[in-house]
Design a protein around this motif. Structure first.
Motif, PDB file in Angstrom:
ATOM      1  N   GLY A 158       0.790  -1.217   0.000  1.00 29.50           N
ATOM      2  CA  GLY A 158       0.000   0.000   0.000  1.00 29.50           C
ATOM      3  C   GLY A 158       0.824   1.270   0.000  1.00 29.50           C
ATOM      4  N   SER A 159       0.155   2.378  -0.262  1.00 28.64           N
ATOM      5  CA  SER A 159       0.802   3.691  -0.175  1.00 28.64           C
ATOM      6  C   SER A 159       1.342   3.880   1.241  1.00 28.64           C
ATOM      7  N   ASN A 160       2.568   4.384   1.334  1.00 29.11           N
ATOM      8  CA  ASN A 160       3.243   4.626   2.617  1.00 29.11           C
ATOM      9  C   ASN A 160       3.534   3.353   3.401  1.00 29.11           C
ATOM     10  N   ALA A 161       3.569   2.212   2.705  1.00 32.35           N
ATOM     11  CA  ALA A 161       3.926   0.949   3.347  1.00 32.35           C
ATOM     12  C   ALA A 161       5.297   0.496   2.847  1.00 32.35           C
ATOM     13  N   THR A 162       6.133   0.048   3.781  1.00 30.16           N
ATOM     14  CA  THR A 162       7.457  -0.475   3.459  1.00 30.16           C
ATOM     15  C   THR A 162       7.587  -1.886   4.015  1.00 30.16           C
ATOM     16  N   VAL A 163       8.027  -2.808   3.169  1.00 25.46           N
ATOM     17  CA  VAL A 163       8.382  -4.151   3.617  1.00 25.46           C
ATOM     18  C   VAL A 163       9.901  -4.195   3.746  1.00 25.46           C
ATOM     19  N   THR A 164      10.394  -4.518   4.945  1.00 23.47           N
ATOM     20  CA  THR A 164      11.830  -4.636   5.189  1.00 23.47           C
ATOM     21  C   THR A 164      12.175  -6.102   5.375  1.00 23.47           C
ATOM     22  N   ASN A 165      12.944  -6.626   4.447  1.00 24.72           N
ATOM     23  CA  ASN A 165      13.315  -8.037   4.454  1.00 24.72           C
ATOM     24  C   ASN A 165      14.688  -8.192   5.088  1.00 24.72           C
ATOM     25  N   ASN A 166      14.735  -8.887   6.228  1.00 25.44           N
ATOM     26  CA  ASN A 166      16.000  -9.204   6.878  1.00 25.44           C
ATOM     27  C   ASN A 166      16.418 -10.657   6.690  1.00 25.44           C
ATOM     28  N   GLY A 167      15.517 -11.477   6.143  1.00 21.92           N
ATOM     29  CA  GLY A 167      15.773 -12.900   6.028  1.00 21.92           C
ATOM     30  C   GLY A 167      15.847 -13.360   4.586  1.00 21.92           C
ATOM     31  N   ILE A 168      15.236 -14.511   4.303  1.00 18.16           N
ATOM     32  CA  ILE A 168      15.141 -15.054   2.947  1.00 18.16           C
ATOM     33  C   ILE A 168      13.673 -15.080   2.577  1.00 18.16           C
ATOM     34  N   PHE A 169      13.337 -14.425   1.470  1.00 17.63           N
ATOM     35  CA  PHE A 169      11.954 -14.390   1.012  1.00 17.63           C
ATOM     36  C   PHE A 169      11.938 -14.812  -0.449  1.00 17.63           C
ATOM     37  N   SER A 170      11.157 -15.856  -0.756  1.00 22.43           N
ATOM     38  CA  SER A 170      11.079 -16.400  -2.106  1.00 22.43           C
ATOM     39  C   SER A 170       9.627 -16.391  -2.558  1.00 22.43           C
ATOM     40  N   ILE A 171       9.399 -15.904  -3.767  1.00 24.59           N
ATOM     41  CA  ILE A 171       8.042 -15.850  -4.311  1.00 24.59           C
ATOM     42  C   ILE A 171       8.133 -16.110  -5.804  1.00 24.59           C
ATOM     43  N   CYS A 181       5.693 -15.485  -7.971  1.00 22.69           N
ATOM     44  CA  CYS A 181       4.793 -14.573  -8.682  1.00 22.69           C
ATOM     45  C   CYS A 181       5.253 -13.134  -8.470  1.00 22.69           C
ATOM     46  N   ASP A 182       4.359 -12.173  -8.699  1.00 23.42           N
ATOM     47  CA  ASP A 182       4.724 -10.762  -8.702  1.00 23.42           C
ATOM     48  C   ASP A 182       4.715 -10.152  -7.307  1.00 23.42           C
ATOM     49  N   ILE A 183       5.478  -9.085  -7.160  1.00 24.33           N
ATOM     50  CA  ILE A 183       5.358  -8.162  -6.039  1.00 24.33           C
ATOM     51  C   ILE A 183       4.929  -6.824  -6.622  1.00 24.33           C
ATOM     52  N   ILE A 184       3.775  -6.329  -6.173  1.00 26.27           N
ATOM     53  CA  ILE A 184       3.151  -5.155  -6.797  1.00 26.27           C
ATOM     54  C   ILE A 184       2.971  -4.061  -5.760  1.00 26.27           C
ATOM     55  N   GLY A 185       3.347  -2.844  -6.121  1.00 29.92           N
ATOM     56  CA  GLY A 185       3.132  -1.694  -5.259  1.00 29.92           C
ATOM     57  C   GLY A 185       1.929  -0.887  -5.705  1.00 29.92           C
ATOM     58  N   ASN A 186       1.364  -0.147  -4.771  1.00 33.73           N
ATOM     59  CA  ASN A 186       0.203   0.699  -5.058  1.00 33.73           C
ATOM     60  C   ASN A 186       0.602   2.095  -5.501  1.00 33.73           C
ATOM     61  N   ASN A 187       1.764   2.579  -5.004  1.00 29.85           N
ATOM     62  CA  ASN A 187       2.187   3.951  -5.253  1.00 29.85           C
ATOM     63  C   ASN A 187       3.630   3.960  -5.737  1.00 29.85           C
ATOM     64  N   ALA A 188       3.908   4.765  -6.749  1.00 28.82           N
ATOM     65  CA  ALA A 188       5.224   4.748  -7.394  1.00 28.82           C
ATOM     66  C   ALA A 188       6.353   5.186  -6.473  1.00 28.82           C
ATOM     67  N   THR A 189       6.073   6.036  -5.492  1.00 28.48           N
ATOM     68  CA  THR A 189       7.143   6.579  -4.647  1.00 28.48           C
ATOM     69  C   THR A 189       7.013   6.251  -3.170  1.00 28.48           C
ATOM     70  N   THR A 190       5.874   5.697  -2.740  1.00 22.25           N
ATOM     71  CA  THR A 190       5.712   5.420  -1.305  1.00 22.25           C
ATOM     72  C   THR A 190       5.445   3.951  -0.987  1.00 22.25           C
ATOM     73  N   SER A 191       5.316   3.110  -2.010  1.00 20.69           N
ATOM     74  CA  SER A 191       5.235   1.657  -1.801  1.00 20.69           C
ATOM     75  C   SER A 191       6.648   1.100  -1.976  1.00 20.69           C
ATOM     76  N   LYS A 192       7.199   0.490  -0.906  1.00 19.40           N
ATOM     77  CA  LYS A 192       8.630   0.187  -0.924  1.00 19.40           C
ATOM     78  C   LYS A 192       8.931  -1.231  -0.458  1.00 19.40           C
TER      79      LYS A 192
END
Length: 199
Positions: A28-41, A43-54
């Motif tokens: 979502g807008s103004n949401a940040t996912v911080t990955n410290n481990g191992i994350f495997s997917i 399919c896609d990772i999709i953001g809602n906002n070009a500058t605030t979805s991180k």
């Protein structure tokens, strides 16, 4: 089911998470996912906002992405020891990391494990693709360079698969170049590749 993320989330350093046949449908807008481990997917990772979805890969973390990585949204992947690995089976576009004001950022480690082809197409920003440490193309994988902006690797470039150089005016600057027995570099255009270290 797909996954919606509407607020800041942190993946622990001890985590080893695999998501199969579902996508992160909305950071979502103004949401940040911080990955410290191992994350495997796969399919896609999709953001809602070009500058605030991180999505931020923290030090020592690993992201294995099989789909589209943030066609909308920002990627930060410059922390020491982190790796982004494009491991799909169809064409994937290599994301250009950048900050919210449009400054190009770097990858620390960039890997391609994609049998269908990971494509570095024209980045949004003039800085191109920058890798602070190692760029690795794994066996039976294809990486294609299709843009006329810089591609710079400060560590080792390790070719175990195929690297296709398809952009005539790309500026390619490497430090150490290692082409192993199953590795291949091909080009159908004239390229200038600068290697500042060992080959």
């Amino acid at each position: 089911n797909n996954i919606d993320i509407t607020e800041a989330k942190t993946i622990a350093a001890s985590a080893n998470i695999t998501v199969t046949n579902a996508r992160i449908d909305n950071i979502g807008s103004n949401a940040t996912v911080t990955n410290n481990g191992i994350f495997s997917i796969n399919c896609d990772i999709i953001g809602n906002n070009a500058t605030t979805s991180k999505w931020t890969n923290a030090a020592g973390s690993r992201l294995n992405i099989g789909g589209v990585l943030l066609a909308t949204g920002l990627l930060t992947a410059s922390a020491t020891g982190n790796t982004v690995n494009y491991n799909g089976t169809a064409n994937q576009t290599i994301k250009q990391p950048q900050d919210a004001i449009g400054t190009p950022l770097s990858y620390y480690n960039l890997e391609v494990s994609n049998s269908g082809g990971a494509i570095a197409t024209n980045p949004d920003l003039a800085g191109g693709i920058i890798v602070d440490n190692n760029f690795t193309i794994n066996c039976l994988s294809i990486a294609r360079l299709q843009f006329n902006r810089p591609f710079t690797v400060s560590g080792s470039t390790i070719i175990n698969g195929e690297w296709r150089l398809d952009a005539a005016t790309a500026t390619i600057t490497l430090n150490h170049l290692i082409v192993n027995s199953c590795g291949l570099i091909t080009s159908n255009v004239t390229n200038t590749v600068t290697v500042n270290g060992n080959v």
